[in-house]
Design an enzyme around this catalytic site. Sequence first.
Site, PDB file in Angstrom:
ATOM      1  N   TYR A  27      68.181 -11.225-107.871  1.00  0.00           N
ATOM      2  CA  TYR A  27      67.256 -10.214-107.345  1.00  0.00           C
ATOM      3  C   TYR A  27      67.269 -10.229-105.816  1.00  0.00           C
ATOM      4  O   TYR A  27      67.364  -9.176-105.175  1.00  0.00           O
ATOM      5  CB  TYR A  27      65.840 -10.475-107.864  1.00  0.00           C
ATOM      6  CG  TYR A  27      64.808  -9.588-107.215  1.00  0.00           C
ATOM      7  CD1 TYR A  27      64.735  -8.228-107.530  1.00  0.00           C
ATOM      8  CD2 TYR A  27      63.920 -10.100-106.249  1.00  0.00           C
ATOM      9  CE1 TYR A  27      63.813  -7.404-106.906  1.00  0.00           C
ATOM     10  CE2 TYR A  27      62.993  -9.276-105.636  1.00  0.00           C
ATOM     11  CZ  TYR A  27      62.947  -7.938-105.972  1.00  0.00           C
ATOM     12  OH  TYR A  27      62.037  -7.120-105.347  1.00  0.00           O
ATOM     13  N   GLU A  49      54.860  -3.720-108.344  1.00  0.00           N
ATOM     14  CA  GLU A  49      54.206  -4.440-107.252  1.00  0.00           C
ATOM     15  C   GLU A  49      52.693  -4.466-107.482  1.00  0.00           C
ATOM     16  O   GLU A  49      52.031  -5.475-107.201  1.00  0.00           O
ATOM     17  CB  GLU A  49      54.518  -3.787-105.900  1.00  0.00           C
ATOM     18  CG  GLU A  49      55.969  -3.915-105.439  1.00  0.00           C
ATOM     19  CD  GLU A  49      56.345  -5.317-104.981  1.00  0.00           C
ATOM     20  OE1 GLU A  49      55.487  -6.230-105.000  1.00  0.00           O
ATOM     21  OE2 GLU A  49      57.518  -5.505-104.606  1.00  0.00           O
ATOM     22  N   TRP A  57      55.686 -12.453-107.775  1.00  0.00           N
ATOM     23  CA  TRP A  57      56.738 -11.512-108.127  1.00  0.00           C
ATOM     24  C   TRP A  57      57.690 -12.126-109.155  1.00  0.00           C
ATOM     25  O   TRP A  57      58.233 -11.425-110.010  1.00  0.00           O
ATOM     26  CB  TRP A  57      57.515 -11.072-106.888  1.00  0.00           C
ATOM     27  CG  TRP A  57      58.614 -10.111-107.254  1.00  0.00           C
ATOM     28  CD1 TRP A  57      59.954 -10.333-107.225  1.00  0.00           C
ATOM     29  CD2 TRP A  57      58.448  -8.773-107.740  1.00  0.00           C
ATOM     30  NE1 TRP A  57      60.636  -9.228-107.664  1.00  0.00           N
ATOM     31  CE2 TRP A  57      59.737  -8.251-107.985  1.00  0.00           C
ATOM     32  CE3 TRP A  57      57.335  -7.966-108.002  1.00  0.00           C
ATOM     33  CZ2 TRP A  57      59.946  -6.960-108.471  1.00  0.00           C
ATOM     34  CZ3 TRP A  57      57.538  -6.685-108.486  1.00  0.00           C
ATOM     35  CH2 TRP A  57      58.829  -6.194-108.712  1.00  0.00           C
TER      36      TRP A  57
END
Length: 201
Positions: A27, A49, A57
Site C-alpha cells: 500500500y 478514511e 488505517w
Amino acid sequence: MCTAKERSALEVTRCGWVNEDPLYIAYHDEEWGKPLYEDRKLFELLMLEGMQAGLSWYTILKKRDRFRIAFDGFDPGIIVQYDEVKLEELMNDSGIIRNRLKIDSIVRNAGVYLQICRDEGSFADYLWSFVGGEPRINHWEKRAEVPATTPWSDAMSKALKKKGMKFVGSTICYAFMQSSGMVNDHTLNCFCRNSGLDPLR
C-alpha cells in the site's frame, strides 16, 4: 517494477508509519501519495478514511476488500438507495466496521457526492481545487514533523461539511489528501519520495 515482497527484502527506507506486513508495504509503495483523479476511487478513499476515525488505517486496509463487497464497489448511485434491510445487513457483517453512525454517513455522503458531481461536473476536480489542482510537495525529514491538519484540509473539511457530508473532519481530510496524492508527505529519506508523483487513474 519489483514486487512488494521483493522490495520488502531490500534494505530500503520507507516512511516511519509502515509496518512489516507485505499488505501495508505494498500500500505504501504502490498507492499512498500517488495522485488519484478518478471520482469513484476518490469517493471510496474518502469514505474509508472516515471509517478509520478512532482506529488505524492498517485496520481499515485489512478489511478494504470486504468493504468493497459490502458497499457495492462504493457505487454512490447504489449506496444512496440503501434501505433499512441493507443497513441491518451491514451492521451484521463482521468483515467491516460495524458502527451505525459511520455506515449511515456513507449513505448520506453518497447523496452529497452525486450532488457535487451535478453541481461541479467532477468530484475529483472539486476536491483537487483545495490544493490548486496539483500535488503540494512537502519536505519533511521525519515522521514527527508531518502535521495532522493544514489550512488545505481545514478548507476541504469546512466545505464538505457545509454540503452535508459527515466524518470529514480536518484530520480525516488531511489523511485523505496524503493518501490520494494531493500532498506528497513521503519523508525525504523514503525511497518513494520521488516516485510518488506517478498518477493512479
